[in-house]
Design a protein around this motif. Structure first.
Motif, PDB file in Angstrom:
ATOM      1  N   ALA A 286       0.838  -1.203   0.000  1.00  0.00           N
ATOM      2  CA  ALA A 286       0.000   0.000   0.000  1.00  0.00           C
ATOM      3  C   ALA A 286       0.876   1.258   0.000  1.00  0.00           C
ATOM      4  O   ALA A 286       0.623   2.206  -0.744  1.00  0.00           O
ATOM      5  CB  ALA A 286      -0.935  -0.009   1.206  1.00  0.00           C
ATOM      6  N   LEU A 287       1.921   1.270   0.824  1.00  0.00           N
ATOM      7  CA  LEU A 287       2.814   2.436   0.836  1.00  0.00           C
ATOM      8  C   LEU A 287       3.538   2.563  -0.502  1.00  0.00           C
ATOM      9  O   LEU A 287       3.648   3.668  -1.055  1.00  0.00           O
ATOM     10  CB  LEU A 287       3.841   2.332   1.978  1.00  0.00           C
ATOM     11  CG  LEU A 287       4.915   3.430   1.951  1.00  0.00           C
ATOM     12  CD1 LEU A 287       4.303   4.815   2.144  1.00  0.00           C
ATOM     13  CD2 LEU A 287       5.989   3.182   2.998  1.00  0.00           C
ATOM     14  N   PHE A 288       4.017   1.447  -1.032  1.00  0.00           N
ATOM     15  CA  PHE A 288       4.752   1.485  -2.303  1.00  0.00           C
ATOM     16  C   PHE A 288       3.898   2.127  -3.397  1.00  0.00           C
ATOM     17  O   PHE A 288       4.348   3.055  -4.088  1.00  0.00           O
ATOM     18  CB  PHE A 288       5.166   0.061  -2.695  1.00  0.00           C
ATOM     19  CG  PHE A 288       5.927  -0.025  -3.987  1.00  0.00           C
ATOM     20  CD1 PHE A 288       7.227   0.445  -4.073  1.00  0.00           C
ATOM     21  CD2 PHE A 288       5.343  -0.570  -5.124  1.00  0.00           C
ATOM     22  CE1 PHE A 288       7.940   0.372  -5.272  1.00  0.00           C
ATOM     23  CE2 PHE A 288       6.043  -0.642  -6.323  1.00  0.00           C
ATOM     24  CZ  PHE A 288       7.341  -0.169  -6.390  1.00  0.00           C
ATOM     25  N   LEU A 289       2.653   1.661  -3.533  1.00  0.00           N
ATOM     26  CA  LEU A 289       1.772   2.204  -4.573  1.00  0.00           C
ATOM     27  C   LEU A 289       1.471   3.680  -4.305  1.00  0.00           C
ATOM     28  O   LEU A 289       1.346   4.485  -5.226  1.00  0.00           O
ATOM     29  CB  LEU A 289       0.479   1.389  -4.658  1.00  0.00           C
ATOM     30  CG  LEU A 289       0.653  -0.095  -5.020  1.00  0.00           C
ATOM     31  CD1 LEU A 289      -0.683  -0.826  -4.922  1.00  0.00           C
ATOM     32  CD2 LEU A 289       1.249  -0.269  -6.417  1.00  0.00           C
ATOM     33  N   ASN A 290       1.365   4.044  -3.044  1.00  0.00           N
ATOM     34  CA  ASN A 290       1.119   5.433  -2.635  1.00  0.00           C
ATOM     35  C   ASN A 290       2.268   6.349  -3.080  1.00  0.00           C
ATOM     36  O   ASN A 290       2.076   7.514  -3.380  1.00  0.00           O
ATOM     37  CB  ASN A 290       0.997   5.447  -1.109  1.00  0.00           C
ATOM     38  CG  ASN A 290       0.376   6.706  -0.543  1.00  0.00           C
ATOM     39  OD1 ASN A 290      -0.770   7.008  -0.825  1.00  0.00           O
ATOM     40  ND2 ASN A 290       1.133   7.433   0.253  1.00  0.00           N
ATOM     41  N   LEU A 291       3.470   5.780  -3.117  1.00  0.00           N
ATOM     42  CA  LEU A 291       4.657   6.566  -3.465  1.00  0.00           C
ATOM     43  C   LEU A 291       4.889   6.656  -4.970  1.00  0.00           C
ATOM     44  O   LEU A 291       5.427   7.649  -5.451  1.00  0.00           O
ATOM     45  CB  LEU A 291       5.911   5.939  -2.829  1.00  0.00           C
ATOM     46  CG  LEU A 291       6.011   5.930  -1.309  1.00  0.00           C
ATOM     47  CD1 LEU A 291       7.191   5.074  -0.862  1.00  0.00           C
ATOM     48  CD2 LEU A 291       6.152   7.352  -0.783  1.00  0.00           C
TER      49      LEU A 291
ATOM     50  N   GLY B  54      -3.213   4.077   3.228  1.00  0.00           N
ATOM     51  CA  GLY B  54      -2.192   3.062   2.932  1.00  0.00           C
ATOM     52  C   GLY B  54      -0.823   3.443   3.457  1.00  0.00           C
ATOM     53  O   GLY B  54      -0.022   2.586   3.807  1.00  0.00           O
ATOM     54  N   ARG B  55      -0.555   4.737   3.531  1.00  0.00           N
ATOM     55  CA  ARG B  55       0.735   5.190   4.069  1.00  0.00           C
ATOM     56  C   ARG B  55       0.898   4.822   5.543  1.00  0.00           C
ATOM     57  O   ARG B  55       1.966   4.446   5.996  1.00  0.00           O
ATOM     58  CB  ARG B  55       0.843   6.725   3.948  1.00  0.00           C
ATOM     59  CG  ARG B  55       2.109   7.286   4.569  1.00  0.00           C
ATOM     60  CD  ARG B  55       1.953   8.763   4.906  1.00  0.00           C
ATOM     61  NE  ARG B  55       3.180   9.308   5.454  1.00  0.00           N
ATOM     62  CZ  ARG B  55       3.494   9.309   6.753  1.00  0.00           C
ATOM     63  NH1 ARG B  55       2.665   8.756   7.641  1.00  0.00           N
ATOM     64  NH2 ARG B  55       4.627   9.829   7.170  1.00  0.00           N
ATOM     65  N   ASP B  56      -0.194   4.950   6.296  1.00  0.00           N
ATOM     66  CA  ASP B  56      -0.099   4.856   7.753  1.00  0.00           C
ATOM     67  C   ASP B  56      -0.432   3.477   8.311  1.00  0.00           C
ATOM     68  O   ASP B  56       0.040   3.115   9.388  1.00  0.00           O
ATOM     69  CB  ASP B  56      -1.093   5.831   8.410  1.00  0.00           C
ATOM     70  CG  ASP B  56      -0.901   7.262   7.978  1.00  0.00           C
ATOM     71  OD1 ASP B  56       0.229   7.617   7.584  1.00  0.00           O
ATOM     72  OD2 ASP B  56      -1.885   8.028   8.024  1.00  0.00           O
TER      73      ASP B  56
ATOM     74  N   LEU C  90      10.229   2.996   1.704  1.00  0.00           N
ATOM     75  CA  LEU C  90      10.508   4.389   1.318  1.00  0.00           C
ATOM     76  C   LEU C  90      11.990   4.567   0.997  1.00  0.00           C
ATOM     77  O   LEU C  90      12.340   5.252   0.030  1.00  0.00           O
ATOM     78  CB  LEU C  90      10.058   5.364   2.414  1.00  0.00           C
ATOM     79  CG  LEU C  90      10.312   6.849   2.129  1.00  0.00           C
ATOM     80  CD1 LEU C  90       9.750   7.276   0.770  1.00  0.00           C
ATOM     81  CD2 LEU C  90       9.723   7.731   3.217  1.00  0.00           C
ATOM     82  N   ALA C  91      12.862   3.937   1.778  1.00  0.00           N
ATOM     83  CA  ALA C  91      14.299   4.049   1.506  1.00  0.00           C
ATOM     84  C   ALA C  91      14.634   3.464   0.136  1.00  0.00           C
ATOM     85  O   ALA C  91      15.379   4.069  -0.645  1.00  0.00           O
ATOM     86  CB  ALA C  91      15.091   3.332   2.601  1.00  0.00           C
TER      87      ALA C  91
END
Ligand SMILES: NC(=O)CC[C@H](N)C(=O)O
Length: 378
Positions: free
Chosen positions: A149-154, A210-212, A357-358
């Motif tokens: 979810a975070l990956f797609l958000n980025l 999705g980020r959180d 994120l890294a």
């Protein structure tokens, strides 16, 4: 779900369609004009409320799981049920959207590698560029759902809704949660309120960012939550939003899946009492470009390992201080002098999210000032 004239114009074709709908509405309002165009739209006419087109990308997980018996809520095989059967099992989705499915892969989410993340991201991006796709739902195992979810958000440069969903019980179990979670996901992906809200996760009636969002318990349907709270809820086929994400995502992101073909290796080292240097140096030897230190408390580092981590950084591997605690956030120069050692802090990202994120950030820069900016902004 909503009439064409209320939808944001997203493409020249959609804009022409919306304009035609507005003009038809205006003509219909003139005295003497036929009422039919306004009040009795024929099938296919421009004024007819069009159901959004939602594509379900299935990747496996418990939502596609099957057990031997209805009492098996924890003992079952994940990634068994194909996408067509998932769709057929929730006929109510047809009330909110025109739904079609694609089986991208069929695996448990702990088996995701960067290869799957990138393949999935590229497919989501490709689909959302199409005028005939209004939103995408991804069915996913819950173990690494928060990473995807975070990956797609980025990395997906679209403001159309992207909803990632899983379940905690297989479809064969008593009180299975997958069907409602999936209906809620399609409802959110069909909703104009979800446009521009970043990647969403619908679990247990809530709409989470999705980020959180993170998996906090491993065995009940209320497994997913976030320290910053949900964005809203889905109730009886309607979305109710109460907040919007603040951090950069999707169309305001500087990252783009269309230009990412691989990700650098990032390792996580878990903090505890009585550690040993080899946990860090083995990651460097394996080629890690960054180590996320899932440190105790405020991302702390044992005094007897500070030299090891200074050395790791001096030899070129990035050190990112995160915390094993889960909630809260890590501040620069608290616990350790990050400026002096040229380390980065992970802000409020938990270790597994900091890793994503890294890796994404390292596709653009390995400058620590830039990386720190990225951790503050996303
Ligand atoms: N609830 C789940 O989806 C867990 C099943 C499996 N471990 C996965 O993540 O795919």
């Amino acid at each position: 779900m909503y009439p064409a004239q209320l939808r944001p114009a997203r493409s020249p074709r959609a804009a022409r369609f919306a304009l035609a709908a507005l003009l038809l509405g205006a003509v219909g309002a003139l005295p003497g004009a036929p009422l039919q165009a306004r009040e009795m739209p024929e099938a296919g006419s421009a004024t007819e409320a069009r159901k959004p087109n939602v594509v379900i990308l299935a990747t496996g997980g418990t939502i596609a799981g099957a057990g031997a018996d209805a009492s098996n809520s924890a003992t079952y095989q994940a990634a068994k049920v194909p996408v067509d059967k998932l769709i057929a099992a929730v006929p109510a989705m047809a009330n909110v959207a025109n739904v079609r499915g694609e089986q991208v892969f069929q695996i448990a989410s702990e088996s995701f590698t960067d290869a799957q993340l990138i393949q999935l991201g590229k497919r989501v991006s490709q689909l959302l560029k199409q005028d005939d796709v209004d939103g995408v739902v991804i069915t996913h195992g819950t173990d690494t759902l928060e990473e995807t979810a975070l990956f797609l958000n980025l990395v997906v440069r679209s403001d159309k809704p992207i909803v990632v969903v899983g379940s905690m019980r297989p479809s064969t179990a008593i009180s299975a949660d997958g069907a409602l979670n999936l209906l809620d996901a399609v409802t959110a992906a069909s909703s104009k309120e979800a446009v521009g809200k970043g990647v969403l996760v619908t679990m247990n009636d809530y709409i989470q960012a999705g980020r959180d969002v993170t998996k906090r318990t491993n065995i009940v349907p209320s497994a997913f939550s976030s320290q910053w709270g949900p964005l809203g809820m889905v109730v009886e086929g309607k979305t109710y939003f109460f907040r919007a994400p603040y951090k950069r995502h999707n169309t305001s992101s500087e990252f783009d899946i269309d230009t990412i073909d691989s990700l650098p290796l990032v390792a996580i080292v878990y903090g505890s009492g009585n550690m040993f240097p080899g946990a860090y140096t083995a990651a460097v030897d394996a080629g890690a470009k960054a180590i996320v230190n899932a440190g105790t408390g405020n991302g702390s580092v044992p005094g007897y390992l500070v030299d090891t981590l200074k050395d790791v950084r001096q030899k070129g591997t990035l050190v990112i201080r995160s915390s094993r605690v889960g909630d809260g956030f890590v501040l620069r120069n608290a616990e350790q002098p990050d400026d002096k050692y040229d380390w980065v802090v992970a802000h409020d990202f938990n270790p597994q999210k900091a890793k994503i994120l890294a890796a994404v950030a390292l596709t653009k820069t390995s400058d620590t000032k830039e990386l720190q900016r990225i951790f503050w902004e996303y």
